[in-house]
Design a protein around this motif. Structure first.
Motif, short mmCIF file in Angstrom:
data_model
loop_
_atom_site.label_atom_id
_atom_site.label_comp_id
_atom_site.label_asym_id
_atom_site.label_seq_id
_atom_site.Cartn_x
_atom_site.Cartn_y
_atom_site.Cartn_z
N GLY A 24 0.82 -1.21 0.00
CA GLY A 24 0.00 0.00 0.00
C GLY A 24 0.85 1.25 0.00
O GLY A 24 2.08 1.20 -0.09
N GLY A 25 0.19 2.40 0.09
CA GLY A 25 0.89 3.68 0.05
C GLY A 25 1.65 3.96 1.33
O GLY A 25 1.20 3.62 2.43
N SER A 26 2.82 4.62 1.20
CA SER A 26 3.62 4.97 2.37
C SER A 26 3.39 6.40 2.83
O SER A 26 3.67 6.74 3.98
CB SER A 26 5.11 4.76 2.07
OG SER A 26 5.54 5.64 1.05
N ASP A 27 2.90 7.25 1.96
CA ASP A 27 2.69 8.65 2.32
C ASP A 27 1.26 8.88 2.81
O ASP A 27 0.36 8.09 2.55
CB ASP A 27 2.99 9.58 1.14
CG ASP A 27 2.20 9.19 -0.11
OD1 ASP A 27 1.81 8.01 -0.23
OD2 ASP A 27 1.96 10.07 -0.95
N PHE A 28 1.07 9.96 3.54
CA PHE A 28 -0.25 10.35 4.01
C PHE A 28 -0.87 11.36 3.04
O PHE A 28 -0.16 12.19 2.46
CB PHE A 28 -0.16 10.97 5.41
CG PHE A 28 0.28 9.99 6.47
CD1 PHE A 28 -0.60 9.05 6.98
CD2 PHE A 28 1.58 9.99 6.94
CE1 PHE A 28 -0.19 8.13 7.95
CE2 PHE A 28 2.00 9.09 7.90
CZ PHE A 28 1.11 8.15 8.40
N LEU A 29 -2.18 11.26 2.86
CA LEU A 29 -2.92 12.14 1.96
C LEU A 29 -3.83 13.05 2.77
O LEU A 29 -4.32 12.66 3.83
CB LEU A 29 -3.77 11.33 0.98
CG LEU A 29 -3.05 10.32 0.08
CD1 LEU A 29 -4.07 9.50 -0.70
CD2 LEU A 29 -2.09 11.02 -0.87
N CYS A 30 -4.07 14.25 2.25
CA CYS A 30 -5.07 15.14 2.85
C CYS A 30 -6.32 15.03 1.98
O CYS A 30 -6.42 15.66 0.91
CB CYS A 30 -4.57 16.58 2.93
SG CYS A 30 -5.70 17.68 3.84
N ALA A 32 -5.80 -2.05 -3.32
CA ALA A 32 -5.18 -0.88 -2.67
C ALA A 32 -6.29 -0.04 -2.05
O ALA A 32 -7.29 0.27 -2.70
CB ALA A 32 -4.38 -0.06 -3.68
N TYR A 33 -6.10 0.33 -0.79
CA TYR A 33 -7.12 1.07 -0.05
C TYR A 33 -6.52 2.28 0.65
O TYR A 33 -5.31 2.32 0.93
CB TYR A 33 -7.79 0.17 1.01
CG TYR A 33 -8.37 -1.12 0.47
CD1 TYR A 33 -9.61 -1.13 -0.18
CD2 TYR A 33 -7.69 -2.31 0.61
CE1 TYR A 33 -10.14 -2.31 -0.67
CE2 TYR A 33 -8.22 -3.50 0.13
CZ TYR A 33 -9.44 -3.50 -0.52
OH TYR A 33 -9.97 -4.67 -1.00
N VAL A 34 -7.37 3.24 0.96
CA VAL A 34 -7.00 4.39 1.78
C VAL A 34 -7.97 4.47 2.95
O VAL A 34 -9.19 4.44 2.76
CB VAL A 34 -7.03 5.71 0.97
CG1 VAL A 34 -6.78 6.91 1.89
CG2 VAL A 34 -5.99 5.68 -0.15
N TYR A 35 -7.43 4.54 4.16
CA TYR A 35 -8.23 4.61 5.39
C TYR A 35 -7.96 5.95 6.08
O TYR A 35 -7.01 6.67 5.75
CB TYR A 35 -7.85 3.48 6.35
CG TYR A 35 -8.13 2.09 5.82
CD1 TYR A 35 -9.25 1.38 6.23
CD2 TYR A 35 -7.27 1.48 4.92
CE1 TYR A 35 -9.51 0.09 5.76
CE2 TYR A 35 -7.51 0.21 4.43
CZ TYR A 35 -8.64 -0.49 4.86
OH TYR A 35 -8.88 -1.75 4.39
N GLY A 36 -8.81 6.26 7.04
CA GLY A 36 -8.56 7.42 7.87
C GLY A 36 -7.38 7.18 8.81
O GLY A 36 -6.96 6.05 9.04
N VAL A 37 -6.85 8.27 9.37
CA VAL A 37 -5.68 8.20 10.26
C VAL A 37 -6.13 8.60 11.66
O VAL A 37 -6.95 9.52 11.83
CB VAL A 37 -4.57 9.15 9.77
CG1 VAL A 37 -3.34 9.05 10.66
CG2 VAL A 37 -4.21 8.85 8.33
N SER A 96 6.19 0.92 6.08
CA SER A 96 6.79 2.21 6.42
C SER A 96 5.87 3.34 5.98
O SER A 96 5.10 3.21 5.03
CB SER A 96 8.16 2.35 5.76
OG SER A 96 8.06 2.16 4.36
N SER A 97 5.95 4.46 6.70
CA SER A 97 5.11 5.63 6.43
C SER A 97 5.99 6.87 6.37
O SER A 97 7.11 6.89 6.90
CB SER A 97 4.05 5.80 7.53
OG SER A 97 3.32 4.61 7.74
N SER A 98 5.49 7.92 5.77
CA SER A 98 6.24 9.16 5.71
C SER A 98 6.21 9.88 7.05
O SER A 98 5.32 9.65 7.87
CB SER A 98 5.67 10.08 4.61
OG SER A 98 4.31 10.33 4.83
#
Length: 533
Positions: free
Chosen positions: A376-382, A402-407, A478-480
């Motif tokens: 999945g993605g390592s960076d955070f999106l706004c 591939a999914y995007v969840y809340g933080v 890993s994440s940004s």
């Protein structure tokens, strides 16, 4: 023909050896399983503690040498003596402590490359340029190691043969392997900058700042993904860091002593049969456990999705009040913006700083990859608070992969005592959703500085906060690293653990190619976002 059946007496075999052999084998297997579990739980903490003690001792021995590694500059030296124009941008020169000696390029600050520990699965994916002179304001940190997010120094790891490609004239030992990586943040009087992989020349109209090699973490020894950076082909090193400073992996060896006592001779067939039956059962259990593990995540995600959809429907009215929709004119304020400006994300807030030249573009929700997903993605999106769905541009239902969840904020409540929680009604930050705001500032350049709370001369503070990222243990990717405002807000209606993507405050771990003076191991990393005016 008469057949006569012959028999011979056989001695009676006791079943006790079968039971005893089975019991011994089962006991050994259970003991090994328990021991393996305990070793796995304690291995990382023991590894890091041993390495920390070793590195602190080494750092104290090289203290004087470290002071000469990066000489502190005054603000006037950092930004040069010339008056900068109103247009410019910044970039990081990896592998060097200085900026190119050319008109229009000046040093903002120099420091040390930082990143996540090579064996950690989670943590930050991007490399940071840590300031050589961090600030520690009383009340803005907690002593000791809390975790679960850390930042370590970075070292060159290629073989000596590979480093023949570099010009090592600036390195006294002429050796690059196992040495610490410096960095420099440079300001250039240009409206834009660009890094081009696999090229050594710039397009027409562009000017070369420096050339180098694309470098990142190794695909085998590094257990998380890392960002790609351009390291100068004529590199420098951090003095006093020569020699492998990664932690050594310890092998735990177990010695068993065999005790025997004389017993009467019995047949081994019952023992072998009992062992075979037990082994078959254990193999079957292992296969079943593997299948359950493979299917668990998909079941967990589906249950979580259904639960979240139900909760979103119940809290729909409350969510509408959490983020008020603005018209385009409200978002950008006065429609007559200057033609020079840049944008940044204010993490943890739904608004932009109340200052001249800074205006809101849009507000929304922080988004990222699910904490237990390896990929999945390592960076955070706004994520925008008002998404658009054009017919024909989407397919209903869950297709994946591939999914995007809340933080959500995940640190314990004690850690959040460092934050100003006056804008949160409940007075609690843990397990709440993270908002975000995209801000436009009428400035040619912006800059985020880790481990600092003030900006260089000529720069203006946009906001201060803490470096946060995913945890190295519970987050499986890993994440940004992002700078979250130290006076945060939360998404209303999200209180209580909802999983999704996780955020933790990062701590510095000095000694790993980052000097323990002035850095202090275990202290939380502050940050400041600056704009040049």
């Amino acid at each position: 023909m008469n057949f006569q059946r012959y028999t011979r007496p056989v001695r009676k075999v006791s079943h006790k050896p079968v039971m005893l052999g089975t019991f011994i084998l089962a006991s050994v297997l259970v003991s090994l399983a328990i021991l393996t579990h305990q070793v796995f739980r304690n291995f990382k903490s023991v590894e890091e503690e041993l390495f920390r003690l070793k590195q602190e001792q080494k750092a104290s021995n090289n203290q004087n040498e470290q002071k000469h590694a990066i000489r502190k500059r005054t603000p006037s030296e950092n930004l040069g003596s010339q008056n900068l124009t109103s247009q410019g941008t910044t970039y990081i020169r990896w592998g060097r402590r200085d900026c190119p000696n050319k008109d229009g390029t000046q040093l903002v600050y120099e420091g040390y490359a930082g990143g996540s520990f090579y064996s950690h699965v989670g943590g930050g994916s991007d490399f940071l340029c840590l300031h050589s002179d961090p600030t520690y304001t009383p009340g803005r940190y907690i002593g000791g190691v809390q975790g679960p997010a850390y930042v370590y120094g970075v070292e060159y790891r290629d073989s000596s043969a590979r480093y023949r490609l570099f010009d090592l004239s600036l390195i006294e030992e002429r050796v690059l392997q196992y040495q610490g990586v410096p960095c420099a943040v440079c300001f250039v009087r240009s409206p834009s900058k660009l890094m081009i992989p696999s090229r050594e020349t710039c397009p027409d109209g562009w000017t070369i700042e420096y050339t180098g090699y694309i470098m990142t973490g190794g695909y085998k020894d590094t257990k998380h993904s890392s960002s790609h950076i351009c390291v100068d082909k004529r590199p420098q090193v951090i003095l006093g860091t020569q020699g492998n400073q990664y932690s050594n992996l310890c092998q735990i060896k177990m010695k068993f002593q065999r005790y025997t006592r004389p017993i009467r001779k019995v047949s081994h067939k019952p023992v072998m049969l009992g062992t075979f039956i037990l082994a078959s059962v254990l193999v079957s259990l292992a296969i079943l456990t593997h299948q359950i593990f493979r299917n668990f995540k998909s079941v967990e995600e589906e249950l979580f999705r259904l639960k979240q959809e139900q909760k979103v429907n119940n809290n729909q009215k409350e969510q509408k009040h959490a983020i008020k929709k603005r018209t385009p004119s409200e978002n950008l304020g006065s429609p007559d913006l200057t033609n020079v400006g840049t944008t940044y994300i204010r993490w943890g807030r739904r608004d932009c700083p109340n200052k001249d030249g800074t205006q809101l573009v849009y507000e929304g929700y922080a988004g990222g990859s699910y904490y237990s997903h390896v990929g999945g993605g390592s960076d955070f999106l706004c994520l925008h608070s008002d998404p658009t769905y054009t017919p024909g541009r989407y397919i209903d239902g869950v297709q994946g992969p591939a999914y995007v969840y809340g933080v959500e904020y995940r640190d314990p409540s004690a850690r959040y005592g460092l934050f100003d929680l006056s804008l949160i009604e409940e007075g609690a930050l843990q397990y709440q959703g993270v908002p975000c705001a995209v801000c436009f500032v009428s400035s040619p350049s912006k800059l985020m500085i880790p481990s600092r709370e003030t900006c260089p001369d000529g720069w203006t503070i946009e906001y201060t906060g803490y470096i946060m990222t995913g945890g190295y243990a519970d987050t499986k990717h890993s994440s940004s690293h992002i700078c979250v405002d130290d006076t945060p807000q939360a998404n209303l209606g999200t209180q209580g653990s909802q999983s999704g993507a996780y955020l933790y405050v990062s701590e510095i771990r000095c000694g790993h190619n980052v000097p323990c003076e002035p850095y202090v191991s275990g202290r939380e990393m502050t940050c400041v976002v600056c704009s040049y005016l």
